[in-house]
Every structure is written in C-alpha cells, then in structure tokens.
Design a protein around this motif. Structure first.
Motif, mmCIF file in Angstrom:
data_model
loop_
_atom_site.group_PDB
_atom_site.id
_atom_site.type_symbol
_atom_site.label_atom_id
_atom_site.label_comp_id
_atom_site.label_asym_id
_atom_site.label_seq_id
_atom_site.Cartn_x
_atom_site.Cartn_y
_atom_site.Cartn_z
ATOM 1 N N ALA A 1 0.827 -1.306 0.074
ATOM 2 C CA ALA A 1 0.197 0.011 0.016
ATOM 3 C C ALA A 1 0.858 1.381 -0.184
ATOM 4 N N ASP A 2 0.608 2.191 -0.890
ATOM 5 C CA ASP A 2 1.230 3.532 -0.821
ATOM 6 C C ASP A 2 0.261 4.353 -0.499
ATOM 7 N N LEU A 3 0.902 5.854 -0.411
ATOM 8 C CA LEU A 3 -0.182 6.703 0.006
ATOM 9 C C LEU A 3 -1.224 7.133 -0.830
ATOM 10 N N ALA A 4 -1.085 6.855 -2.010
ATOM 11 C CA ALA A 4 -2.315 7.218 -3.103
ATOM 12 C C ALA A 4 -3.326 6.138 -2.699
ATOM 13 N N ASP A 5 -2.908 4.885 -2.344
ATOM 14 C CA ASP A 5 -4.114 3.800 -2.214
ATOM 15 C C ASP A 5 -4.806 4.161 -0.836
ATOM 16 N N VAL A 6 -4.008 4.734 0.200
ATOM 17 C CA VAL A 6 -4.674 4.786 1.705
ATOM 18 C C VAL A 6 -5.518 6.002 1.563
ATOM 19 N N GLN A 7 -5.125 7.278 0.639
ATOM 20 C CA GLN A 7 -5.917 8.411 0.552
ATOM 21 C C GLN A 7 -7.292 8.138 -0.228
ATOM 22 N N SER A 8 -7.026 7.139 -1.313
ATOM 23 C CA SER A 8 -8.230 6.720 -2.173
ATOM 24 C C SER A 8 -9.153 6.028 -1.138
ATOM 25 N N PHE A 9 -8.674 5.319 -0.535
ATOM 26 C CA PHE A 9 -9.716 4.284 0.480
ATOM 27 C C PHE A 9 -10.359 5.501 1.505
ATOM 28 N N PHE A 10 -9.836 6.437 2.006
ATOM 29 C CA PHE A 10 -10.545 7.251 2.885
ATOM 30 C C PHE A 10 -11.326 8.289 2.118
ATOM 31 N N LYS A 11 -11.104 8.523 0.814
ATOM 32 C CA LYS A 11 -12.079 9.460 0.116
ATOM 33 C C LYS A 11 -13.264 8.418 -0.469
ATOM 34 N N THR A 12 -12.998 7.304 -0.447
ATOM 35 C CA THR A 12 -13.979 6.232 -1.017
ATOM 36 C C THR A 12 -15.104 5.794 0.027
ATOM 37 N N TYR A 13 -14.622 5.522 1.345
ATOM 38 C CA TYR A 13 -15.289 4.883 2.477
ATOM 39 C C TYR A 13 -15.933 5.962 3.441
#
Length: 434
Positions: A174-186
């Motif tokens: 997991a990179d920062l973009a993955d984690v930020q995307s998870f936050f913005k999605t859910y």
C-alpha cells in the motif's frame, strides 16, 4: 409483554449523513459514535487489512487537531474513547460529560472532513498493525482461532474468506495514494451514521449534528462487491498447526440463515440451547458429562452486527486421548439429539427468558468504560443495514414468537454436515530430547 419504548429521533442530512439521537437525561453524560459502512468483509480485493489499518489511521490527527490532540481533548474532558473494526462496519466512539458534546462533534467532523493521511502516519500505523498481528495471533496459543482460521475453509467468496487482519504483502504494497483513495471512497458522510445518546434533547442533537457535519461534501456511492456465497453442498475441512498450546482443538461452523427471517429467529434460540454457557447442551454434554472436552464455547457472534454470510461456530479444546474424529462424533451426537427430539415447551420458554434478558443487558451495557455502547451499536447496525433504527424497539418480537417445532425444523435444515466447515487445530509434534 409491554413493548420497548426507547425514544429515538433520526434524520438524514443533505450530504447523506444519517443522524440518530436517543435522549436519556438520567445521567449528565453523552455517548457519541460514528459508524462507517466499511469493515473486514467490505474492503476491496488486494487491500486486505485496510479496514483495520484505518481504524488506527483515524487517531493520527486531522486538519485542525494535530496528532494525539483528539485523545487528549477527550481525556481532559473526563471522557473515554475508542474504535473497532467489524465485518461490515468500523466505528469510533466517545463518552464525555454532556457539556463536552460540542467538542466531540467538532473533533469527529474534523477527521471525517480532513484526516491527516501522510507517509509518516502510514508507515507508523502499518508497523503497529503488523506488530499487533504478531503479538495477538502469531505468538499466542490458539491465536486467531477460530475467527481467522475458519473463514478461508468455510467460504468461497474472497470477501468472506480472506485474512481480515490483512496479509503483510497487501499492507506493505500500500502506498499513500492507495490509502488516500480508501479514505475518500469510504469515509464520506453518505456512508456513515452519527449517533448521540444520553443527556441531549433530540432537537439540540440534530441541530448540532447539522452545524458540524452538514458542510462536509458527500462522495460517490461507494462500490461494494457482492458478499454472497454459492450454495454449499459438501462438508469442508481444514487443518492448522498449533505452535504453543498442548491440547488439540476444533471449530465447527454452520452457515446461518439470512438475517430477519423466521429461520434466523429460530436459529438464534437454537444457538442459545446449544451454547448457553454451562447450561448449554454442548458444554453440559462434552465437558461435564462425557468429559471429552476441556473447554467449549461459541455461538453466532454479534447476531445483529453482520450484514452478509456468517456462521454459528462451536469452539472446543479436547483431551489428547480422544482423537479428533471421536470428539467430532460426540459433538454430532448432541446435534442428532436436538434434531430428533427437539426442545420441550418448558425449555423454549426458558430460552426466550434468557434471550430477552441478554437483549436488555446489551441495551443497558457498556464497553471499556463506555456507557450505552450496546444500544449505540444496535442503533448503528439497524440504521446502516436496515435503514430502520426503530427496530431496536421491535426486533425482540420475532424471537419471542418462535415455536418449538420451528427450532427443530431449523436444526434439521441447518445443522447438516454439507452445511458446515471444520478446522482442526493440532499441536505441533514435540521434538524428543536427545
């Protein structure tokens, strides 16, 4: 019997955030929770462990509350706080004196709006999660048994079968973009419910929720894979090595009927008959009478708190002189007896009294110093899964209406070998001293 009349007010803000208020002025305390509809089962493939990782990330600071400030402000108010990850939800909750309500609402709104998701926090919390797995699972006797061991054997859908703590490979990738995307999605208001219970008037609670949360933008409706399972037609078995414990163990899980069906209500009372502590048939027969098992427990975990396939699980540790097959045969005798003879009217009445008592205890119960946690959790699940928080006042009716023949029918239908999965946890072979 007089029906429950817990006062509940609920609304949905323009951004999709559901708000539930349950006033109770008996003590000058408020319990507040934010539940997001994202849990172990709902995290996307290739992102195993993200739901749990985010439980940790949410305490790492937000735009206007630096790292540790959230915790310090709650504690300095005389309050307590925590969070937890479940199959279908992740929750964050606080209890504070009622004069601290606005402070808590501001803090929760700030991290919903603008969590601090950066490389440093990601690295730190990823390491924390991995260490938690090492301590709680890898280096504990019977660690993860059976809640991590059984799903990969029982289920075929990745959503239900994967490692809920997270594969280290997924966490490391997991990179920062993955984690930020998870936050913005859910972690968006239209995928959440805000609950305020205790010393607050309904109109005041809704007004404050609107003040602090209404301007948080909604996100696109989150995508969720179908958690459904193909029909099971054969018994499934698996083996796990036990590195530290000395007793052989097994877990037997039967697939549970869909929630809020007649069979589901009957299954709950059947579960009570089998797993009602020392009075339950499993403990009474296998531990007290036959003395094959040393420890027996289990049941349907958090029956109201799941929104997809789940199991009624019996977990037992047995004496080494009894083989796994002989122990399983003794277990099956208990199953056959309740299928063949059912339960008496007197036993059914006792089961209903116990079920009602346990339900009231849940409503009144706290958790980790958190008053009203049980009521909050039920309101959240009924809101997110059923869009009906008022079910908390009526859900009991279905269980109290169950007939004894319905319990026997569901035992015959559900407790079949082709509807179950078994994990055998066998102690590692000890090397003989030289």
């Amino acid at each position: 019997m007089t029906r429950l009349q817990i006062p509940i007010e609920n609304t949905t803000l323009a951004n999709g955030l559901k708000v539930v208020i349950a006033p109770d002025s008996s003590a000058p305390v408020v319990t507040l929770g934010v539940y997001y509809k994202i849990g172990f089962r709902l995290e996307p493939k290739g992102r195993s462990g993200f739901a749990h990782l985010f439980e940790h990330m949410m305490f790492q600071g937000s735009a206007n509350a630096p790292k540790m400030q959230h915790i310090k402000l709650i504690n300095s108010s005389g309050g307590v706080l925590n969070g937890s990850t479940h199959y279908d939800v992740t929750n964050y909750y606080e209890a504070v004196p009622s004069n601290g309500l606005e402070r808590v609402l501001w803090l929760e709104a700030d991290r919903m709006r603008a969590l601090k998701v950066d490389d440093e926090n990601l690295r730190n919390q990823r390491d924390v999660v991995k260490e938690e797995v090492r301590v709680n699972v890898m280096n504990q006797p019977y660690g993860g048994f059976p809640w991590l061991d059984l799903p990969p054997v029982a289920f075929r859908n990745w959503a239900n079968a994967h490692n809920f703590y997270g594969d280290f490979a997924d966490l490391d990738a997991a990179d920062l973009a993955d984690v930020q995307s998870f936050f913005k999605t859910y972690y968006v208001p239209n995928n959440a419910v805000l609950l305020v219970l205790g010393d607050v008037k309904a109109e005041e609670g809704i007004a404050l929720a609107t003040k602090y949360f209404a301007d948080i933008p909604a996100g696109p409706t989150p995508p969720f894979a179908d958690p459904g399972e193909p029909e099971q037609k054969e018994e499934r078995r698996g083996d796990v090595e036990e590195k530290f414990g000395t007793l052989p163990a097994m877990a037997i899980g039967y697939n549970v009927p869909k929630r809020r069906t007649t069979e589901w209500h009957a299954m709950a009372l059947l579960d009570q008959a089998l797993h009602g502590g020392r009075a339950g048939r499993m403990y009474r027969d296998l531990v007290l009478e036959k003395q094959i098992a040393v420890e027996v427990d289990g049941g349907i975990d958090d029956i109201f708190g799941y929104n997809g396939p789940t199991q009624m699980v019996t977990r037992l540790l047995h004496k080494p002189e009894y083989s796994s097959e002989k122990t399983l045969a003794a277990f099956d005798e208990v199953i056959r007896e309740i299928q063949g003879s059912g339960i008496s009217e007197d036993e059914l009445n006792q089961l209903k009294v116990k079920w009602r008592s346990d339900y009231f205890s849940t409503l009144e119960g706290g958790r980790g110093g958190m008053p009203r946690y049980g009521l909050m959790h039920l309101l959240a699940c009924f809101t997110l899964f059923d869009n009906e928080p008022q079910l908390v006042n009526t859900i009991l009716d279905g269980f109290l209406a169950v007939k004894r023949e319905e319990v026997q029918t569901v035992a015959k239908k559900i407790l079949r070998p082709e509807n179950r999965a078994i994990v055998f946890r066998k102690p590692a072979a000890k090397k003989e001293a030289a």
